[in-house]
Design an enzyme around this catalytic site. Structure first.
Site, short mmCIF file in Angstrom:
data_model
loop_
_atom_site.label_atom_id
_atom_site.label_comp_id
_atom_site.label_asym_id
_atom_site.label_seq_id
_atom_site.Cartn_x
_atom_site.Cartn_y
_atom_site.Cartn_z
N TYR A 138 -8.92 -4.39 -0.01
CA TYR A 138 -8.85 -4.89 -1.38
C TYR A 138 -10.19 -4.69 -2.06
CZ TYR A 138 -7.87 -8.27 -5.18
OH TYR A 138 -7.69 -8.89 -6.38
N LYS A 167 -5.97 -1.45 -2.18
CA LYS A 167 -5.59 -2.11 -3.43
C LYS A 167 -6.77 -1.98 -4.37
CE LYS A 167 -4.62 -6.68 -5.41
NZ LYS A 167 -4.56 -8.14 -5.14
N ILE A 209 0.50 -4.66 -5.91
CA ILE A 209 0.32 -6.06 -5.55
C ILE A 209 0.19 -6.82 -6.85
CG2 ILE A 209 -1.10 -7.73 -4.33
CD1 ILE A 209 -1.58 -5.74 -2.22
#
Length: 301
Positions: A138, A167, A209
């Protein structure tokens, strides 16, 4: 190792519901997760920023993962966010989540402290070594003050086969092209900022997401699918309806605003954990104006 299917599609960053006494509402959490999977989502990410992970105790985090694995573990993936103040705690959390049956991990840089690639890369590598679970990196420099550049992501991808996705929440859509230029399709690209989903798909992302999905699951899945399968032009009418909501995912009070959406559509409570407070005054009135307009003009899917 083939890339896990749950990195693709719409994966809600699930909010953490609280009871009036401030404890986690596990019954609602389970029902809410099932509803989103029923709407076509492919996994659930708990314990992230939207899940108020920084306000949860270690034991609360484990209890949330256990609830979600029991609720949806056979139907979709549970992918807890792994963030902590220290590397040791992050490693311990990753291992405990693996033991509870999590299907993958979303690995974040440490809270608060951020310096150079030597230290931040060392933290990520320690967590990646801790389990046998497929992982998602992330990257959210606005929130965590650590920016993983494409070259650094490529280094991690070369060293760790279990790193399967990234992400991207830097706000710079060019990052997708930068990553692909270095490592092709080695990693699944996932959009992490709600109001960049159509642009991200156009740049090669195949996963999202998402935040607003907590309140509008059917519409979020529909937007993703039309953008992926039919392209930007076909997605624009639904995207235009979504955008005022999606932009609420990218401001400091995004947790409060998305929970307010949930309460307004009957999918949860706006209760948050301090230091957050529910939005008030003119800020609340403007948010409700936009949310209510979206409800009144809700598209037929």
């Amino acid at each position: 190792m083939s890339k896990a299917n749950f990195w693709r599609g719409v994966v809600p960053a699930i909010t953490t519901p609280f009871k009036t006494d401030g404890s986690v509402d596990h019954d609602f959490l389970a029902r809410h997760a099932i509803e989103m999977i029923d709407a076509g989502c492919t996994g659930i990410v708990p314990l992230g920023s939207l899940g108020e992970g920084a306000t949860l105790s270690f034991d609360e985090k484990l209890a949330i993962v256990k609830t979600l694995v029991q609720a949806i573990g056979r139907r979709a993936a549970v992918i807890p966010g792994i963030a902590a103040l220290s590397t040791d705690e992050a490693v311990r959390l990753a291992r405990e989540c693996e033991g509870l049956g999590a299907h993958g991990l979303m690995v974040l840089p440490p809270y608060v402290y951020s310096t150079d690639w030597h230290e931040m890369g060392g933290h990520i590598k320690a967590v990646l070594r801790a389990t046998a679970l497929p992982t998602l990196l992330y990257n959210n420099p606005p929130a965590y003050k650590t920016d993983f550049k494409p070259e650094q992501i490529a280094e991690l991808a070369a060293e760790f086969p279990l790193l399967q996705a990234v992400k991207e929440s830097s706000g710079d859509i060019r990052r997708f092209a930068g990553i692909r230029a270095l490592i092709g399709d080695r990693l699944v690209l996932m959009v992490g900022m709600d109001d960049a989903i159509v642009e991200g798909i156009a740049m090669g992302a195949t996963g999202w997401i998402a935040g607003v999905v907590n309140a509008f699951p059917a519409e979020s899945v529909a937007l993703f699918n039309v953008a992926l399968k039919k392209g930007t032009n076909a997605a624009m009418p639904l995207y235009a309806w979504h955008l005022p909501l999606l932009r609420m995912d990218t401001v400091p009070k995004f947790v409060q605003l998305i929970k307010l959406m949930q309460e307004r559509v009957g999918k949860g409570s706006e209760r948050v954990r301090a230091p957050r407070y529910v939005v008030e005054g003119a800020e609340r009135a403007e948010a409700l104006r936009q949310i209510d307009h979206a409800i009144q003009t809700r598209p037929t899917l």
